[in-house]
Design a protein around this motif. Structure first.
Motif, PDB file in Angstrom:
ATOM      1  N   GLU A   1     -51.250  57.770  10.089  1.00 14.03           N
ATOM      2  CA  GLU A   1     -51.935  58.822   9.332  1.00 14.03           C
ATOM      3  C   GLU A   1     -52.227  60.037  10.213  1.00 14.03           C
ATOM      4  O   GLU A   1     -52.137  61.184   9.754  1.00 14.03           O
ATOM      5  N   THR A   2     -52.546  59.811  11.471  1.00 15.68           N
ATOM      6  CA  THR A   2     -52.781  60.931  12.394  1.00 15.68           C
ATOM      7  C   THR A   2     -51.491  61.695  12.651  1.00 15.68           C
ATOM      8  O   THR A   2     -51.469  62.935  12.666  1.00 15.68           O
ATOM      9  N   LEU A   3     -50.399  60.955  12.842  1.00 15.92           N
ATOM     10  CA  LEU A   3     -49.102  61.612  13.027  1.00 15.92           C
ATOM     11  C   LEU A   3     -48.738  62.446  11.800  1.00 15.92           C
ATOM     12  O   LEU A   3     -48.230  63.573  11.918  1.00 15.92           O
ATOM     13  N   ALA A   4     -49.024  61.884  10.607  1.00 17.08           N
ATOM     14  CA  ALA A   4     -48.703  62.604   9.370  1.00 17.08           C
ATOM     15  C   ALA A   4     -49.521  63.882   9.256  1.00 17.08           C
ATOM     16  O   ALA A   4     -48.992  64.957   8.906  1.00 17.08           O
ATOM     17  N   MET A   5     -50.826  63.805   9.577  1.00 19.70           N
ATOM     18  CA  MET A   5     -51.671  64.999   9.480  1.00 19.70           C
ATOM     19  C   MET A   5     -51.289  66.031  10.532  1.00 19.70           C
ATOM     20  O   MET A   5     -51.357  67.242  10.274  1.00 19.70           O
ATOM     21  N   LYS A   6     -50.850  65.571  11.698  1.00 17.55           N
ATOM     22  CA  LYS A   6     -50.381  66.519  12.705  1.00 17.55           C
ATOM     23  C   LYS A   6     -49.132  67.245  12.191  1.00 17.55           C
ATOM     24  O   LYS A   6     -48.985  68.462  12.361  1.00 17.55           O
ATOM     25  N   GLY A   7     -48.245  66.481  11.562  1.00 19.33           N
ATOM     26  CA  GLY A   7     -47.050  67.100  10.990  1.00 19.33           C
ATOM     27  C   GLY A   7     -47.389  68.113   9.913  1.00 19.33           C
ATOM     28  O   GLY A   7     -46.802  69.211   9.870  1.00 19.33           O
ATOM     29  N   LEU A   8     -48.348  67.781   9.052  1.00 19.93           N
ATOM     30  CA  LEU A   8     -48.750  68.710   7.987  1.00 19.93           C
ATOM     31  C   LEU A   8     -49.341  69.986   8.576  1.00 19.93           C
ATOM     32  O   LEU A   8     -49.080  71.086   8.099  1.00 19.93           O
ATOM     33  N   THR A   9     -50.131  69.839   9.639  1.00 19.02           N
ATOM     34  CA  THR A   9     -50.725  70.997  10.298  1.00 19.02           C
ATOM     35  C   THR A   9     -49.649  71.864  10.947  1.00 19.02           C
ATOM     36  O   THR A   9     -49.686  73.097  10.860  1.00 19.02           O
ATOM     37  N   LEU A  10     -48.677  71.231  11.586  1.00 17.12           N
ATOM     38  CA  LEU A  10     -47.570  71.987  12.196  1.00 17.12           C
ATOM     39  C   LEU A  10     -46.767  72.736  11.136  1.00 17.12           C
ATOM     40  O   LEU A  10     -46.306  73.851  11.367  1.00 17.12           O
ATOM     41  N   ASN A  11     -46.626  72.130   9.964  1.00 12.49           N
ATOM     42  CA  ASN A  11     -45.895  72.792   8.874  1.00 12.49           C
ATOM     43  C   ASN A  11     -46.602  74.075   8.460  1.00 12.49           C
ATOM     44  O   ASN A  11     -45.960  75.095   8.171  1.00 12.49           O
ATOM     45  N   CYS A  12     -47.917  74.048   8.468  1.00 12.88           N
ATOM     46  CA  CYS A  12     -48.684  75.241   8.103  1.00 12.88           C
ATOM     47  C   CYS A  12     -48.553  76.336   9.151  1.00 12.88           C
ATOM     48  O   CYS A  12     -48.778  77.510   8.856  1.00 12.88           O
ATOM     49  N   LEU A  13     -48.205  75.945  10.374  1.00 10.16           N
ATOM     50  CA  LEU A  13     -48.004  76.933  11.440  1.00 10.16           C
ATOM     51  C   LEU A  13     -46.552  77.393  11.510  1.00 10.16           C
ATOM     52  O   LEU A  13     -46.173  78.126  12.425  1.00 10.16           O
ATOM     53  N   GLY A  14     -45.721  76.931  10.577  1.00  8.50           N
ATOM     54  CA  GLY A  14     -44.331  77.362  10.519  1.00  8.50           C
ATOM     55  C   GLY A  14     -43.387  76.551  11.372  1.00  8.50           C
ATOM     56  O   GLY A  14     -42.202  76.878  11.472  1.00  8.50           O
ATOM     57  N   ARG A  15     -43.870  75.476  11.997  1.00  3.15           N
ATOM     58  CA  ARG A  15     -43.018  74.648  12.857  1.00  3.15           C
ATOM     59  C   ARG A  15     -42.482  73.482  12.017  1.00  3.15           C
ATOM     60  O   ARG A  15     -42.908  72.327  12.156  1.00  3.15           O
ATOM     61  N   LYS A  16     -41.558  73.794  11.136  1.00  5.13           N
ATOM     62  CA  LYS A  16     -41.127  72.857  10.086  1.00  5.13           C
ATOM     63  C   LYS A  16     -40.389  71.650  10.637  1.00  5.13           C
ATOM     64  O   LYS A  16     -40.633  70.514  10.223  1.00  5.13           O
ATOM     65  N   ASP A  17     -39.495  71.880  11.591  1.00  6.82           N
ATOM     66  CA  ASP A  17     -38.705  70.763  12.125  1.00  6.82           C
ATOM     67  C   ASP A  17     -39.608  69.728  12.788  1.00  6.82           C
ATOM     68  O   ASP A  17     -39.457  68.513  12.576  1.00  6.82           O
ATOM     69  N   GLU A  18     -40.561  70.205  13.617  1.00  4.85           N
ATOM     70  CA  GLU A  18     -41.511  69.289  14.254  1.00  4.85           C
ATOM     71  C   GLU A  18     -42.356  68.576  13.212  1.00  4.85           C
ATOM     72  O   GLU A  18     -42.660  67.389  13.343  1.00  4.85           O
ATOM     73  N   ALA A  19     -42.729  69.325  12.151  1.00  8.21           N
ATOM     74  CA  ALA A  19     -43.567  68.745  11.105  1.00  8.21           C
ATOM     75  C   ALA A  19     -42.875  67.551  10.452  1.00  8.21           C
ATOM     76  O   ALA A  19     -43.476  66.469  10.312  1.00  8.21           O
ATOM     77  N   TYR A  20     -41.612  67.715  10.086  1.00 12.35           N
ATOM     78  CA  TYR A  20     -40.892  66.611   9.459  1.00 12.35           C
ATOM     79  C   TYR A  20     -40.760  65.425  10.420  1.00 12.35           C
ATOM     80  O   TYR A  20     -40.864  64.255  10.018  1.00 12.35           O
ATOM     81  N   GLU A  21     -40.538  65.741  11.692  1.00 14.27           N
ATOM     82  CA  GLU A  21     -40.385  64.662  12.681  1.00 14.27           C
ATOM     83  C   GLU A  21     -41.659  63.826  12.769  1.00 14.27           C
ATOM     84  O   GLU A  21     -41.606  62.585  12.737  1.00 14.27           O
ATOM     85  N   TYR A  22     -42.819  64.484  12.831  1.00 15.37           N
ATOM     86  CA  TYR A  22     -44.085  63.762  12.948  1.00 15.37           C
ATOM     87  C   TYR A  22     -44.417  63.000  11.672  1.00 15.37           C
ATOM     88  O   TYR A  22     -44.883  61.847  11.726  1.00 15.37           O
ATOM     89  N   VAL A  23     -44.194  63.621  10.517  1.00 16.23           N
ATOM     90  CA  VAL A  23     -44.551  62.958   9.254  1.00 16.23           C
ATOM     91  C   VAL A  23     -43.677  61.728   9.038  1.00 16.23           C
ATOM     92  O   VAL A  23     -44.156  60.663   8.641  1.00 16.23           O
ATOM     93  N   ARG A  24     -42.372  61.854   9.310  1.00 19.02           N
ATOM     94  CA  ARG A  24     -41.484  60.691   9.137  1.00 19.02           C
ATOM     95  C   ARG A  24     -41.820  59.580  10.137  1.00 19.02           C
ATOM     96  O   ARG A  24     -41.750  58.385   9.808  1.00 19.02           O
ATOM     97  N   ARG A  25     -42.197  59.991  11.331  1.00 15.74           N
ATOM     98  CA  ARG A  25     -42.591  58.997  12.337  1.00 15.74           C
ATOM     99  C   ARG A  25     -43.860  58.274  11.898  1.00 15.74           C
ATOM    100  O   ARG A  25     -43.965  57.046  12.024  1.00 15.74           O
ATOM    101  N   GLY A  26     -44.803  59.051  11.359  1.00 15.45           N
ATOM    102  CA  GLY A  26     -46.027  58.434  10.856  1.00 15.45           C
ATOM    103  C   GLY A  26     -45.756  57.494   9.699  1.00 15.45           C
ATOM    104  O   GLY A  26     -46.346  56.409   9.604  1.00 15.45           O
ATOM    105  N   LEU A  27     -44.831  57.879   8.833  1.00 13.79           N
ATOM    106  CA  LEU A  27     -44.505  57.051   7.678  1.00 13.79           C
ATOM    107  C   LEU A  27     -43.839  55.747   8.116  1.00 13.79           C
ATOM    108  O   LEU A  27     -44.111  54.676   7.550  1.00 13.79           O
ATOM    109  N   ARG A  28     -42.965  55.834   9.130  1.00 10.18           N
ATOM    110  CA  ARG A  28     -42.314  54.618   9.622  1.00 10.18           C
ATOM    111  C   ARG A  28     -43.334  53.634  10.207  1.00 10.18           C
ATOM    112  O   ARG A  28     -43.173  52.412  10.104  1.00 10.18           O
TER     113      ARG A  28
END
Length: 873
Positions: A48-75
């Motif tokens: 859940e922390t990885l997912a929220m970090k990814g969501l926060t990065l997405n809001c900062l425009g760092r989309k590729d990193e955001a998807y990487e963190y969210v998918r990692r959190g989901l796994r």
């Protein structure tokens, strides 16, 4: 449901702070707290922390990193509703609504009663028009929050949109009686009007009328009550009550045309003389009102019309009403009325010139000097409408000589030249009008439109730049403001100039605007229910459902499809490599000229490169500023840049054309052009069933249409050669459905019969029919050529003649150079002002321009002549 991988109290407090930072858009602080949790080896892979970090990065425009963190959190935590919800938010930010819905459904598997996920899911379902799913989700929200107003309204609206009006009305009744207690306000009023709309749409007009009267004291919109009750009375054929309602409404607004029309319906008047007498009553009752006087002219006949239009024209010319001709133009459908108006206007001009009065009677009141000016102005528009260019120019020149400072006169003169086939002179007169009032945005826009139709795209952009934001290129700002009239005209202009990539870029920009408008509705799903603007919200949803039926989209789609078809037939060739000139064998004078030319070319290339770099810097600064303003908005993904050359070299032009066609097949199915374009695409893709479907739909709309005939003949020829190699099942379907279309005729028989029927009375029918005949029977070329080049057709037009000329030049009738020259001479005599039929001349530079423009002045004659295609617009 508790999290599957809980955090200890300290880390859990940090996680809650991450959530608060996200809600308050404090993204950098949120990343700091996430780092504190993830830096602990025990929780380095906390889902859940990885997912929220990814969501926060997405809001900062760092989309590729955001998807990487969210998918990692989901796994790491597949059973976490937070991870699935965050992944859904990420997909939603990329407009992948179907994927986001799947994510939300997975989140609900692990936490079925999460209000926030259910709300987000309902918004996506109504956005995608999954009405059954929306109803189920709204029911869950209703059961979880039965005391909230939004739960009741959303639940009722889900049934309304599905057409279950009785259930929707029952829910609204229960909500109104159990939940809403006084005092009554605007929102309560809107709810009652929405409920009334539900009853009316169910067809229960009597019940809706009783409901309206019962709650009229609680409804704030009194005008809506009257208009709606009047409609219901007419539906129920209670004409006396309807008559009283509309008479009362006319006292409020005697200029409302609809009220007069509804009152005539209520009084059951059908005879034109009765309607004229009806309007006489209201002319006396409202002597300053224009509406009854104008509506009376539509119904009046013969002698009565002459008297009434005389009175109407005198009033308009005396007052100096510029749109007087536009107001009366619809009357010209009746030739006798048009003749009467012409006779009166010429009489006014004669009398005003001699004595300053409208008639020669001695007791006639003397008119102001401006009356003659407006009479000239009206006469110029009148004769322009009749395509009598010489007389139209005579009267507009007289008006300009009378008052050379009136901008409307120059606009009309430009319009006359446009209709006469000279878009260059047309824009020059508009340019002069614009110079007289540089602060008038309407004249500025009109001038830019005329420039585009004349093929001067750069000048049009410069003209529009006077009203766009400083520091941003005009085209960028116009695109940002979704200025679609400019972009559709520019796309057509580029198409006429054979600049295919730029034409496609403008068409794609317009297409993106429509996509953005559809995505923008997302913000209104919750807002409208919260503010109780329910009727407007339903109207918005229904508008969005048919949004791409708008004329702007149809025009841009037509340009895009035509360009892609052309690029499929004639793909762009790679630019040849220029060989180095042989300088050794050149004379000194020739060598000097060559060196000068090379220096000029190099200097020009450097200037263009510097200008392009400057524009790019400004564009980047502009985008950066916008990103800073919108920072934190996950709903604003960056779109791919539209590069003209890349668009013009699409790998599959027909597939790109189909993308523009699909919305038209659904939303513009009543337009024959939609099915004709579909046939042209599928004919090239060799898809027999889709070809057949397109032809049948077009044939049902107009079986005698010239393009339909061409499609039928070509389809018949294609079937004759391809039927034996076709799948047996497909062949059986095609043969069974073609019987009504072909009637056992060969292609050549169809071509000959078409030219012997009513189609020969039109210029387009003669051109298309004779072209098909010549293609099928080359020996009939002289006969086909005579039919195509004849100038006796009733619908003869400049655009039609240009199409014939283009067809001759393209070799559709074989080599015929002499015939082309004769045809040009004949068209020049028929349309002396049309530049398409004038001999080629070097372009003269207007005084206001000193530097020649590569895309505007250095244009091939054939390209310049093709600007005539814009004249009919």
């Amino acid at each position: 449901m508790p999290p599957s991988n809980p955090l200890p109290p300290k880390e859990n407090a940090l996680f809650k702070r991450i959530l608060r930072c996200y809600e308050h858009k404090q993204y950098k602080n949120g990343l700091k707290f996430a780092k504190q949790i993830l830096s602990n080896p025990k929780f380095a892979e906390h889902g859940e922390t990885l997912a929220m970090k990814g969501l926060t990065l997405n809001c900062l425009g760092r989309k590729d990193e955001a998807y990487e963190y969210v998918r990692r959190g989901l796994r790491n935590d597949l059973k976490s509703p937070v991870c699935w919800h965050v992944y859904g938010l990420l997909q939603r930010s990329d407009k992948k609504y179907d994927e986001a819905i799947k994510c939300y459904r997975n989140a609900l598997k692990w936490e079925k009663e999460n209000i926030q996920i259910l709300r987000d899911l309902s918004l996506l379902q109504i956005q995608m028009r999954d009405l059954e799913g929306y109803k189920d989700t709204r029911y869950q929200l209703f059961t979880l929050r039965p005391t909230q107003r939004a739960s009741w309204i959303g639940f009722a609206m889900s049934y309304h949109l599905l057409g279950d009006y009785e259930m929707a009305n029952s829910i609204l009744d229960a909500f109104r009686t159990n939940q809403m207690k006084g005092p009554y306000d605007y929102e309560h009023s809107e709810l009652l009007l929405y409920q009334n709309m539900v009853l009316a749409e169910s067809g229960q007009y009597e019940r809706a009328l009783l409901h309206l009267h019962k709650f009229q004291s609680q409804i704030s919109d009194k005008l809506s009550i009257k208009e709606t009750s009047g409609e219901y009375y007419l539906k129920l054929k209670r004409f006396k009550e309807a008559e009283a309602v509309y008479e009362d409404l006319l006292k409020r607004n005697p200029e409302n045309v609809m009220y007069y029309q509804k009152l005539i319906e209520a009084k059951q008047l059908s005879d034109p003389d009765e309607k004229v007498a009806f309007f006489d009553v209201y002319k006396k009752e409202y002597p300053k009102s224009i509406a009854p006087r104008r509506l009376q002219l539509t119904e009046a006949r013969a002698q009565a019309f002459g008297r009434l239009v005389d009175e109407y024209l005198r009033h308009g010319l005396h007052k100096g009403i510029p749109p007087l001709f536009v107001d009366l133009r619809s009357l010209y459908a009746d030739q006798s009325k048009a003749d009467t108006i012409e006779k009166l206007v010429l009489q006014y001009i004669e009398n005003l010139t001699k004595s300053g009065t409208f008639s020669s009677e001695p007791e006639e009141v003397k008119q102001p000097a401006s009356a003659l000016l407006w009479a000239y102005y009206f006469a110029a528009q009148h004769f322009d409408y009749k395509k009598d260019t010489d007389r139209a120019l005579h009267y507009i020149d007289a008006a300009i000589e009378h008052t050379p400072t009136l901008i409307e006169l120059f606009i009309v003169k430009g319009r006359i030249f446009k209709h006469a086939g000279d878009p260059v002179s047309a824009y020059q007169w508009l340019e002069e009008a614009q110079a007289m009032d540089t602060a008038d945005r309407y004249v500025n826009s009109k001038c830019a439109r005329y420039m585009l139709r004349a093929g001067h795209v750069k000048r049009a952009e410069d003209m529009c730049a006077k009203f766009t934001r400083e520091g941003v290129p005009a085209t960028e700002n116009l695109n940002e403001m979704q200025c679609m009239w400019f972009q559709t005209e520019a796309a057509a202009a580029y198409q006429r100039l054979h600049q295919w990539g730029d034409a496609l870029k403008k068409a794609h920009e317009v297409d993106r605007h429509f996509s953005e408008i559809m995505e923008d509705q997302f913000d209104f799903h919750s807002y409208c229910m919260r503010k109780m603007t329910l009727r407007s919200y339903v109207g918005l949803l229904r508008l969005e459902d048919v949004l791409r039926s708008h004329p702007f989209y149809f025009r841009c789609a037509r340009v895009a499809i035509q360009v892609y078809l052309r690029l499929y037939t004639q793909p762009l060739q790679d630019a040849p490599q220029t060989a180095e000139p042989d300088t050794e064998n050149l004379a000194p004078s020739e060598l000097k000229k060559l060196r000068n030319k090379q220096r000029k070319a190099k200097r020009k290339a450097e200037q263009e490169s510097a200008l392009a770099a400057q524009v790019q810097v400004k564009r980047e600064q502009h985008h950066k500023a916008r990103q800073q303003q919108e920072q934190g908005d996950p709903e604003a993904p960056q779109l791919d840049e539209l590069i003209p050359d890349k668009l013009a070299r699409a790998e599959d032009p027909l597939q790109q054309a189909i993308k523009f066609l699909q919305p038209l097949r659904t939303l513009a199915a009543d337009r024959i052009e939609t099915h004709l374009m579909a046939f042209e695409i599928y004919f090239r893709k060799e898809r027999p069933l889709l070809m057949l479907q397109s032809i049948k739909r077009a044939w049902r709309i107009d079986p005698l249409h010239h393009h339909v005939h061409s499609c039928l003949v070509r389809f018949r020829c294609w079937l004759d050669s391809a039927l034996h190699s076709m799948n047996q099942s497909v062949a059986a379907v095609v043969q069974a459905n073609c019987q009504q279309l072909f009637k056992d005729r060969t292609a050549i028989q169809m071509a000959e019969e078409y030219l012997e029927g009513p189609a020969l009375r039109s210029q387009a029918g003669a051109l298309w029919g004779s072209r098909e005949l010549r293609r099928l029977a080359p020996s009939r070329a002289p006969h086909a050529l005579r039919l195509a080049t004849a100038l006796h057709y009733a619908d003869l037009s400049i655009q039609g003649c240009v199409e014939v000329l283009d067809s001759l030049r393209e070799g559709d009738f074989g080599p015929c150079e002499e015939e082309i020259e004769r045809y040009i001479e004949a068209c020049r005599a028929k349309f002396p002002y049309a530049i398409a039929f004038k001999p080629a001349q070097p372009q003269t530079q207007p005084q206001s321009q000193t530097q020649p423009e590569l895309n505007d002045n250095h244009v091939d004659d054939n390209v310049l002549q093709s600007t005539e295609n814009a004249v009919s617009n």
